[in-house]
Design an enzyme around this catalytic site. Sequence first.
Site, short mmCIF file in Angstrom:
data_model
loop_
_atom_site.label_atom_id
_atom_site.label_comp_id
_atom_site.label_asym_id
_atom_site.label_seq_id
_atom_site.Cartn_x
_atom_site.Cartn_y
_atom_site.Cartn_z
N CYS A 1 0.77 -1.22 0.00
CA CYS A 1 0.00 0.00 0.00
C CYS A 1 0.79 1.26 0.00
O CYS A 1 1.99 1.28 -0.09
CB CYS A 1 -0.83 0.02 1.27
SG CYS A 1 -0.63 -1.44 2.26
N ASN B 1 2.88 -0.78 5.52
CA ASN B 1 3.13 -1.05 4.10
C ASN B 1 4.25 -2.06 4.06
O ASN B 1 5.37 -1.78 4.45
CB ASN B 1 3.55 0.25 3.39
CG ASN B 1 3.99 -0.01 1.96
OD1 ASN B 1 3.82 -1.11 1.44
ND2 ASN B 1 4.56 0.99 1.34
N GLY B 2 3.93 -3.25 3.62
CA GLY B 2 4.96 -4.28 3.58
C GLY B 2 4.38 -5.62 3.92
O GLY B 2 3.19 -5.85 3.71
N MET C 1 20.02 -26.85 -16.33
CA MET C 1 18.80 -27.46 -16.86
C MET C 1 17.82 -27.69 -15.71
O MET C 1 18.09 -27.33 -14.59
CB MET C 1 19.09 -28.75 -17.63
CG MET C 1 20.05 -28.59 -18.79
SD MET C 1 19.63 -27.29 -19.99
CE MET C 1 18.24 -28.01 -20.86
N GLU D 1 17.17 -12.57 -20.27
CA GLU D 1 17.77 -11.41 -19.62
C GLU D 1 19.12 -11.14 -20.25
O GLU D 1 20.07 -11.84 -19.99
CB GLU D 1 17.97 -11.69 -18.13
CG GLU D 1 18.87 -10.64 -17.50
CD GLU D 1 18.87 -10.68 -15.98
OE1 GLU D 1 18.67 -11.76 -15.43
OE2 GLU D 1 19.07 -9.62 -15.39
N LYS E 1 15.20 -21.31 -10.16
CA LYS E 1 15.82 -20.63 -9.04
C LYS E 1 15.01 -19.40 -8.62
O LYS E 1 15.51 -18.28 -8.65
CB LYS E 1 17.26 -20.23 -9.37
CG LYS E 1 17.43 -19.52 -10.70
CD LYS E 1 18.85 -19.00 -10.85
CE LYS E 1 19.08 -18.47 -12.23
NZ LYS E 1 20.40 -17.95 -12.46
N CYS F 1 25.76 -26.44 -18.84
CA CYS F 1 25.60 -25.06 -19.31
C CYS F 1 26.42 -24.10 -18.48
O CYS F 1 27.02 -23.16 -19.01
CB CYS F 1 24.14 -24.63 -19.22
SG CYS F 1 22.94 -25.87 -19.63
#
Lengths: 474, 1512
Positions: free
Chosen positions: B23, B256-257, B505, B915, B966, B1137
């Site tokens: 909030c 708030n939290g 993977m 990303e 993850k 990888c």
Amino acid sequence: MGEIKGFTKYQRKNIKKESINKRLSHWNEFTKTLSLNEAQEQGARCMDCGTPFCQFGCPIENIIPDWNDLVYKGNLNEAYNRLSLTNNFPEFTSRVCPAPCENSCVLEINNPPVAIKDIERIIIDEAFKQGWVRAKKSKSQSGKKIAIVGSGPAGLACGDELNKKNHEVTIFEKNEIPGGLLSFGIPEFKLEKKIVKRRTQLMQDEGIKFKTNCEIGKDESLTNLMENFDAVVLCGGAENPRDLQIEGRELDGIYFAMDFLTQQNRRLLNYDFRTKPISAKRKNVIVIGGGDTGSDCIGTANRQGAKSVTNLELMPQLPNNRSSNNPWPQWAFVDRVSTSHEEGCIKYFGVLTKKFSGKNGKLKKLHLVKVEFIQSNDKTQKPTMKEIEGSEFAIDADLVFIAMGFIGPKKDKLLTEINIELDKKGNVKTDNKKMTNIPGLFAAGDMRLGQSLVVWAINEGRVVANNIDKYISN
Amino acid sequence: MYGNNGLPIKQGLYNPEFEHDSCGVGFVANIGGNISHDIVQNGIEVLENLKHRGAVGADPKTGDGAGIMTQVPDKFLRKVCKKVNIHLPKKGNYGVGLVFLPVVSEDRHFIENLIEKIVSEEGQVFLGFRDVPFNDSEIGKVAISVMPIFKHLLIGKEKKIDTEEFERKLLVIRKRIGIKISQIELGQKNYFYICSLSSKTIIYKGQLMPEQLRNFFPDLIDKDYKSAIALVHSRYSTNTFPTWALAHPYRYIAHNGEINTLKGNANWFNVREKQFKNSLFGKDLKKIMPAIAPSKSDSAAFDNVLELLILSGRSLPHALMMMIPEAYTNDKNISRYKKDFYQYHSCLMEPWDGPSAICFSDGRYVGSILDRNGLRPLRYWVTNNSKIIMSSEVGPLNVDPKNIIEKGRLQPGKLFLVDTKQKRIIRDHEIKKDICQQKEYSKWIKRNIKQIDSLPIPSSKNIKNNLTKNEPTIIKQKIFGYTLEDLKFVLKPILEDGKEATGSMGADTPLAIFSKRPQLLFNYFKQLFAQVTNPPIDPIREEIVMSGQVLLGKEQNLLEETPEHSKRIKLDGPIISNSDLQKIKFNKDENFVAVTFSILFNKELDGSFQKKLKQIFTEVKNELKKGTSIIILSDKGASKKNIPIPSLLAGSGLHQSLIRNGSRTKVSIILETGEAREIHHFATLIGYGVNAINPYLVYESIEQLICDGELEKNKHNSYLSNYHKAVNKGLFKVISKMGISTIQSYCGAQIFEAVGLNESFIEKYFTGTTSRIGGLGIKDIERETLMRHKLAYEENNVKNLDQGGFYSWRASGEKHNWNPETISLLQQSVRTNDYEVFKKYSKIVNDPKINFGSIKSYLEFKKSKPISIDKVEPATEIVKRFASGAMSFGSISKEAHETIAIAMNELGAYSNTGEGGENPKRFTEDENGKLKRSRIKQIAQGRFGVTIEYLVNADQLQIKMAQGAKPGEGGQLPGAKVSDEIAKTRYTTQGVGLISPPPHHDIYSIEDLAQLIYDLKKSNPTAQISVKLVSESGVGTIAAGVSKGKADLIIISGSEGGTGASPLTSIKNAGLPMELGIAEMQQVLVMNDLRRRVRIQVDGQLKSGRDIIIGAMLGADEFGFATSVLISMGCVMLRKCHLNACSVGIATQDKKLRENFTGHEDHVKNYFLFLAEEVREFMAKLGIEKFDDLIGRTDLLEKRSNIKHWKAKHINLSAILHRPDVPADVELYNSSKQNHNLEKSSDVKLIELCKKAIHNKTSVRFGSSINNSNRSVGTMLSSVIAKKHGLNGLPNDTIQIDFEGSAGQSFGAFLSKGITLRLEGDANDYVGKGLSGGKIIITTQEDDRLVPEKNIIVGNVVLYGAIKGEMYINGKAGERFAVRNSGAKVVVEGIGDHGCEYMTGGRIVVLGEVGRNFGAGMSGGIAYVWDRNKKFIKKHNKEMVHLYEVKSIKHEQELKKLITNHLEYTDSKVAKGILADWEKSLTQFVKVFPRDYQRVLKNKSVFEQPPVYDYD
């Protein structure tokens, strides 16, 4: 996990072989185990794949990445422990196995595979050398008795496993010494008999009883065995050779390959041949069949001093590289040159033997015709063979060895004494626990499977042992 | 059906416990305590200007809640009460509260009578009820549907008692009423709620939108309604269910939290209650138990506890310091007395951990506190007429700048207090010093807290080994289920490298419940993590807030403080060595009597697990009566007959049993176990209430490994320390994923979901844990344990462990869905374009008997009437629902990345950048006519390559909140892997390492996500905005919030999903299967009628047509595929990888290996077309023509009959197949669009004014006013420029706009080159986020009197992910300044904590104070800090940077130039002073130079190619 990117740094190195001249002058093994350094380099090439296709390719599911890594690190002792988890007889497979693992090694996709077989060999050779392979007598006995008929790789593996599970194991062998095909089929230059002996002695020291010169169905009845043991397993192999019934088959000089190979092994072991001697010395030798047995005949004939050796293969020569319908990780159908081939032989592909001809009952010629295989539009159908018109020719021959494979076990008294069900191919039929139609009677190895590899036989022996253990423990 | 908190009852996969809220919060007060109506109006105005921090649901007029707290308005009440014949005693002698009452009059009268009765029973004077007027004409239908009746309850004080006693009595009255009503049957009892009851404060609140409050309660606009304090709150909740009572403020706070550790905190508190004694309450204390009212929100529970702490005698700030302590353990700058205070109180209570900005008031004090991480913003102004305005944002109240005398922000862990009696602001250090020194805490703890090291080592004769027989290590290992992989993947990497192994993977092994191999109990528990509603934290770069401390021994009465309270043994971490355990076992201190209980089970003697556990628990209970304070549960001495009970079962079971009998806080539980070895094991044990663990078999295994030659003998000690280090770090990682910073708070917090355990088992031994598909009970766990035990003793002469196969495929090991067979068949099929081969593949994948490991294996389609396949929509349409996974260029090779993009473009499907940005060359077709542009552009935590140009070149912008493999974790690309090409696309420097933080630093809460969605929508109005979440319990509720935040598409990832690199713990144990996620999301969205406005995509090990159909039936419109796409291009699951060693050229940047890549776009296309074809076949069989008609159709699914597997047959899938009971017009799939209201944005006008500049590059300059509701100003304008001119934008300063006022969040986000924004005034959070070449200048207003370098003029997280551009700030900034800056050049006059965190490039000049932890994770760029007082050395994080004087001429020139610019643009007095005496000033500068960056600059070849951000 080997060395990261080790495969980009090191090349595949194959095991060293003696020169052809030198090796043809004796019957002994002519390959040399890799040095530790060389083996470590090969270990470094292993990528320790998250999905090790090598293990998938290996019939006994050797944990190849683990021991590759241990060898890379120089820890051969632990590597031996890891190897013996899945393989009862690495000293056999590291010499005679065609290494399907290497065929499905992930490196094989775009590189020569890791020399897995040679790594296996250094592990086991070193293990024997260092005395890590020791007879371990089982501490307690389960009180259960199992009889194994046949002491080939399946029978031995089965016996070894059951003995480890503390059961009392007796292995029956019709020949003078145990080993079956290992002792009498595979030539000395590929697998020295002292290596087989070393293993069977070890097993004996661990408490396994070997009854040699005892053919079940002849010297002892299967019924008796069934009565005196908690379970019986048939590991008699697939000894019934495929014949070539064409004109002139009766001529003198035509033999089954196994007759020839067995005789040579017996000769070296100083055992009675039981049949008349066959010698390739200064003869034109023809081997019909391009498989391993044929190859063994070539090597043996050359060592006996044949004048010429010719190998006939019905199928066309295989390509040098995989075809698109035979992708990795499948067993690669490519042209392979065995060490025996290297030693000298003329090869014919796509030839059909039409008839034998001779003089005075003695074989003189083979009459051949070239054939081609035509694939119909229906790809599910096998290609049909067609003789090529006008391509007939003949070659000189003094001695022919038929190495066209085997069609299951011999249908002798062992199988007929009690009503053992066979499958369509003539092999012993079993359920998925490898038990025959007769409760308590199991079958494993070539006898159940038809002719196959030593490594498959070991797998069969291991699996059936496990099933028997469960069967008798319940 | 609604529960007593107004939320629907638990149903299907929905559980009201999952609800979150967040909030805007704030207050306005007169520091002098002068009451006025003005303050009340100001408060309401603040509230109204925070409305964008709230949310609305499906009903546009129903808000999530708004409210206000003021002092009791005596004059007003006196006036209105008189009218209804209530005569009030004098001020302070009566209490008042707003009460919500049932609309049904019988129920209401019953309650009213009850209230009257209880008031008089408590000896107070019942004065009467006043009907509170209200006006419901503007509020939403949904809110009205359950609107209560509003009355003021007025109670007079009994004469003899004083005001404080009266307050306590009012609490007793309120609690008694509440408890009584909860116990009786009453149709509308859910309507009942007392907002507050006090003689000091009063609260008005409801299910309202902020702007509705004023008119809804006309009381509030009465001129006579006066107060010196007005505390307000605007709520943004994830649900849209009408819940009047859950609006804030509560009795003391507005929050708030989120309290992450709530479950544990509440459990511990409830147990502590049993020891409560308090002289102030006396006998009344019993009447108010349980103090925490059941089934309310985290904020309500916090408020309940705070209230009790205050009324039982602690001051308000004292109580808050206990509940929200600062991060005191690792901070060098914190004073001793404060550390000691916190240390002492840690013996009393664990922190209530989580991101929190709390505003509080008791009528006299008003103030705020921020949690240790400072993750929620609070900004304030103080005016010259004694007014303080505190709020989540700056500028919510219009104040003449001349009148502002201070602009500030609350810092992490700090307290801000206004005492209206003392008529002043009491600063954090003053108030805390007072409180910390009110008792002799330092002396007390020095005397009483014992470090484990200081305990005497027991003499060997004391240690009697009463074990009869010690089995060999190998047998023990087998008993506890060790495999070869446990040694290879779990132990050895930890021992050798000191950190947990990384893997790659996804997880394609069966869930524990479905596995055919005996599983450890740990494996049935999945770690939960923070997403959206609160952020994960970075335990590495922000280690300063983490604490592993464990205190052993008994707790005392929380309501008192004595020296004895701190009699505890202190451990630095929860893992204890053998020798430390001996010290504890045989200590002689009567305060720490330790008794060991064996948890070995002997079938013949003990009967069953259940019986044995009961016996242990009873024995422990009896032992406690003797004063024992440490219980050690031990499984030492396991043998053939003596079987260890799973340690987690014993530990958690004991914990729960002690909670139930109220004695848990009297004792600590230690486990001496051979079972625990990996991070997840320890995490579950601690999470379920075990205080410390001695993993003895790990130590023994180390010896064995040394003996076997697998480890080196001379490194024994380093192995031990590595193990402890790695486990502690790993635990930090696990707890930080949930946003928790202390092990003490994590202990018993139960941050897990169980999969495959049944209700009664959970209820008894893991009380309160979510477990949604039922499963095993204690008997089954016993059976599984016995199975494993039996195996351990089979084949006793085999000297080896089982192969495992959990991490790598093993022929006879655990099942993997991706195995040699499926991989090779799939590859063969796509390469030869042979559908028959594909069918062979899919036959294996679809056969539930072969592929038995996931929930979908146990679902089957009901028989339907088939139709001809010709009627089914074509494959070319179906493929448009497919997307490839977000794999970055960086995690996979250029070749692989581009192949996927081409394939997906040709199919009309979606590919994803992942990303890591995208090379602009790919935005258009290449020379072969191939388009390599990824339609989805991802925006992840690292913001690499997220430029305005990148954003405008997308069809979909995807915010990655979490990743299946993850969730809650960041990532790292080491410098060596940052090639020239990667650096270019990420706008960083070749060779400089890149760290991706765990959270989005601009999303700490749901309203922040809504803000980022708004930013992105403005950056590219034609793109759809998607939000990627990971399955876990509560994800549906989060999705509802995300949908309210106006995401167009939500992606739900299963935890099975892949990764390029992640700790094994996370791959295997974090998050939940996709089936649970998608089904829960669908159910909750449908319940809220929010489903129609969002599309849903699902991913997580989808492989075949059947998987797609099941996904659709559970609720998905779209489908994501990653692993299977890689496999179709040649991936063979090397799982390497993370090592850059992919031999098939996919997951590698190695040039040589990339040559091995043989994938082709046709392979990928074939795969997707095969999938679509198979989908069609299934649709034909099911009789469905249109794909839309499959979505949400769980009625077509059923649980597979005749499940044979002994474990799997226990599962119950009805919750997954549950269909919420909603009206027929509620859509089950996406059918409409979100309304983003962009046309109302101020940028529309800016674009209009800049038209010429954009098209003709002619200069333009104009002015504009601005306020905090104008958010992301300049972003849409930048978008237009970027679309036309790309990243090069316009010539510098082409567009110049001068603003005046307080800018809303994200001022100048993604600002294009050529735009210069000048702001006089101040700005909120995220200024210059993703700055893409523009220039931002912020100065104080001309006529204000502030000293710039002492006042905050910009908020937190400024310049996050900035690419290039300039910024000059004539004042101070908040926390995390220039976080992950890639290239912006900036001058600022002071910053808060964590400055330049994760920075990879650019130049930062700070001409003033710097907060803690500067330069954490900073790998590139340079910062210059003007360090006059030589304080900087203690402030920086030395992990990655070096400090220098500015000696290089190049750097000196650069610095001087920037300061000169600053002076020129802002007229900064500081800059002027510095330049006036440059020689001297220069010596006062510290140059912060990352080691990574230095190394790269030294490498000449790199140096010669200037980094791409060097644009001038």
